[in-house]
Write a protein that holds these residues in place. Structure first.
Motif, PDB file in Angstrom:
ATOM      1  N   THR A   1      -9.113 -55.605 -49.335  1.00  0.00           N
ATOM      2  CA  THR A   1      -8.067 -55.479 -50.270  1.00  0.00           C
ATOM      3  C   THR A   1      -7.515 -56.859 -50.556  1.00  0.00           C
ATOM      4  N   ILE A   2      -7.438 -57.726 -49.848  1.00  0.00           N
ATOM      5  CA  ILE A   2      -6.975 -59.090 -50.068  1.00  0.00           C
ATOM      6  C   ILE A   2      -8.108 -59.945 -50.641  1.00  0.00           C
ATOM      7  N   ASN A   3      -8.047 -60.516 -51.934  1.00  0.00           N
ATOM      8  CA  ASN A   3      -9.121 -61.441 -52.400  1.00  0.00           C
ATOM      9  C   ASN A   3      -8.418 -61.882 -53.588  1.00  0.00           C
ATOM     10  N   VAL A   4      -9.201 -62.833 -54.285  1.00  0.00           N
ATOM     11  CA  VAL A   4      -9.017 -63.630 -55.370  1.00  0.00           C
ATOM     12  C   VAL A   4     -10.167 -63.725 -56.127  1.00  0.00           C
ATOM     13  N   MET A   5      -9.975 -63.474 -57.481  1.00  0.00           N
ATOM     14  CA  MET A   5     -11.127 -63.460 -58.489  1.00  0.00           C
ATOM     15  C   MET A   5     -10.865 -64.407 -59.459  1.00  0.00           C
ATOM     16  N   GLY A   6     -11.863 -65.033 -59.865  1.00  0.00           N
ATOM     17  CA  GLY A   6     -11.731 -66.033 -61.033  1.00  0.00           C
ATOM     18  C   GLY A   6     -12.868 -66.309 -61.845  1.00  0.00           C
ATOM     19  N   TRP A   7     -12.535 -67.255 -62.756  1.00  0.00           N
ATOM     20  CA  TRP A   7     -13.412 -67.687 -63.947  1.00  0.00           C
ATOM     21  C   TRP A   7     -13.379 -69.240 -63.639  1.00  0.00           C
ATOM     22  N   TYR A   8     -14.525 -69.886 -63.495  1.00  0.00           N
ATOM     23  CA  TYR A   8     -14.817 -71.379 -63.819  1.00  0.00           C
ATOM     24  C   TYR A   8     -15.784 -71.395 -64.544  1.00  0.00           C
ATOM     25  N   ARG A   9     -15.859 -72.709 -65.220  1.00  0.00           N
ATOM     26  CA  ARG A   9     -16.750 -72.926 -66.175  1.00  0.00           C
ATOM     27  C   ARG A   9     -17.384 -74.478 -66.126  1.00  0.00           C
ATOM     28  N   GLN A  10     -18.624 -74.710 -66.587  1.00  0.00           N
ATOM     29  CA  GLN A  10     -19.380 -75.945 -66.575  1.00  0.00           C
ATOM     30  C   GLN A  10     -20.016 -76.223 -67.788  1.00  0.00           C
ATOM     31  N   ALA A  11     -19.355 -77.381 -68.491  1.00  0.00           N
ATOM     32  CA  ALA A  11     -20.003 -77.797 -69.644  1.00  0.00           C
ATOM     33  C   ALA A  11     -21.249 -78.927 -69.141  1.00  0.00           C
ATOM     34  N   PRO A  12     -22.379 -79.143 -69.934  1.00  0.00           N
ATOM     35  CA  PRO A  12     -23.377 -80.059 -69.667  1.00  0.00           C
ATOM     36  C   PRO A  12     -22.542 -81.353 -69.359  1.00  0.00           C
ATOM     37  N   GLY A  13     -23.143 -82.063 -68.247  1.00  0.00           N
ATOM     38  CA  GLY A  13     -22.773 -83.456 -67.825  1.00  0.00           C
ATOM     39  C   GLY A  13     -21.372 -83.362 -67.299  1.00  0.00           C
ATOM     40  N   ASN A  14     -20.761 -82.104 -67.202  1.00  0.00           N
ATOM     41  CA  ASN A  14     -19.225 -81.913 -66.501  1.00  0.00           C
ATOM     42  C   ASN A  14     -19.307 -81.295 -64.950  1.00  0.00           C
ATOM     43  N   GLN A  15     -18.140 -81.390 -64.340  1.00  0.00           N
ATOM     44  CA  GLN A  15     -18.027 -80.804 -63.169  1.00  0.00           C
ATOM     45  C   GLN A  15     -17.639 -79.461 -63.340  1.00  0.00           C
ATOM     46  N   ARG A  16     -17.883 -78.487 -62.722  1.00  0.00           N
ATOM     47  CA  ARG A  16     -17.232 -77.063 -62.828  1.00  0.00           C
ATOM     48  C   ARG A  16     -15.968 -77.340 -62.734  1.00  0.00           C
ATOM     49  N   GLU A  17     -15.225 -76.407 -63.646  1.00  0.00           N
ATOM     50  CA  GLU A  17     -13.587 -76.497 -63.726  1.00  0.00           C
ATOM     51  C   GLU A  17     -13.425 -74.928 -63.600  1.00  0.00           C
ATOM     52  N   LEU A  18     -11.789 -74.889 -62.986  1.00  0.00           N
ATOM     53  CA  LEU A  18     -11.166 -73.784 -63.233  1.00  0.00           C
ATOM     54  C   LEU A  18     -10.855 -73.208 -64.448  1.00  0.00           C
ATOM     55  N   VAL A  19     -10.916 -71.982 -64.689  1.00  0.00           N
ATOM     56  CA  VAL A  19     -10.561 -71.466 -66.039  1.00  0.00           C
ATOM     57  C   VAL A  19      -9.265 -70.680 -65.849  1.00  0.00           C
ATOM     58  N   ALA A  20      -9.426 -69.572 -64.988  1.00  0.00           N
ATOM     59  CA  ALA A  20      -8.418 -68.696 -64.481  1.00  0.00           C
ATOM     60  C   ALA A  20      -8.648 -68.156 -63.498  1.00  0.00           C
ATOM     61  N   THR A  21      -7.606 -67.533 -62.373  1.00  0.00           N
ATOM     62  CA  THR A  21      -7.831 -66.936 -61.257  1.00  0.00           C
ATOM     63  C   THR A  21      -6.701 -65.584 -61.237  1.00  0.00           C
ATOM     64  N   ILE A  22      -7.070 -64.624 -60.540  1.00  0.00           N
ATOM     65  CA  ILE A  22      -6.125 -63.704 -60.504  1.00  0.00           C
ATOM     66  C   ILE A  22      -6.071 -63.022 -59.134  1.00  0.00           C
ATOM     67  N   PRO A  23      -5.256 -62.928 -58.303  1.00  0.00           N
ATOM     68  CA  PRO A  23      -5.295 -62.218 -56.924  1.00  0.00           C
ATOM     69  C   PRO A  23      -5.251 -60.609 -56.954  1.00  0.00           C
ATOM     70  N   SER A  24      -5.458 -60.198 -55.911  1.00  0.00           N
ATOM     71  CA  SER A  24      -5.801 -58.711 -55.738  1.00  0.00           C
ATOM     72  C   SER A  24      -4.197 -58.070 -55.989  1.00  0.00           C
TER      73      SER A  24
END
Length: 121
Positions: free
Chosen positions: A30-53
């Motif tokens: 039941t308890i969890n968090v889902m989200g989206w991250y993105r990574q552009a060429p040459g960049n680190q992966r970064e947070l886009v958005a998250t949403i908890p249960s």
């Protein structure tokens, strides 16, 4: 273990829209968090958005007002509606799932394989 399958990426012109989906399967509680991250060429992966249960969503400043994250708990699926896309939104978008255990132990959780989003100017 949780498996994540993403879909919905592609090529779009600036100002256009795309909708990403990510379906989770496996050991989901039941308890969890889902989200989206993105990574552009040459960049680190970064947070886009998250949403908890249950609870409030969280967005990167760069996407506020343009992107909307939502989820269907019955389907264990998270969505990312992306509007007014800009070339700088280009990158590989990754779905992320963090269980209650991951949250308590500050672990990264499970990742999808990534889906390419390309915004042309």
């Amino acid at each position: 273990q949780v498996q994540l399958v993403e879909s919905g990426g592609g090529l779009v012109q600036a100002g256009g829209s795309l909708r990403l989906s990510c379906a989770a399967s496996g050991s989901i509680f039941t308890i969890n968090v889902m989200g989206w991250y993105r990574q552009a060429p040459g960049n680190q992966r970064e947070l886009v958005a998250t949403i908890p249960s249950s609870g409030s969503t969280n967005y990167a400043d760069s996407v506020k007002g343009r992107f909307t994250i939502s989820r269907d708990n019955a389907k264990n699926t998270v969505y990312l509606q992306m509007n007014s896309l800009k070339p700088e939104d280009t990158g590989v978008y990754y779905c992320n799932f963090r269980s209650h255990f991951d949250l308590l132990n500050r672990l990264g959780g499970s990742w999808g394989q990534g889906t390419q989003v390309t915004v042309s100017s």
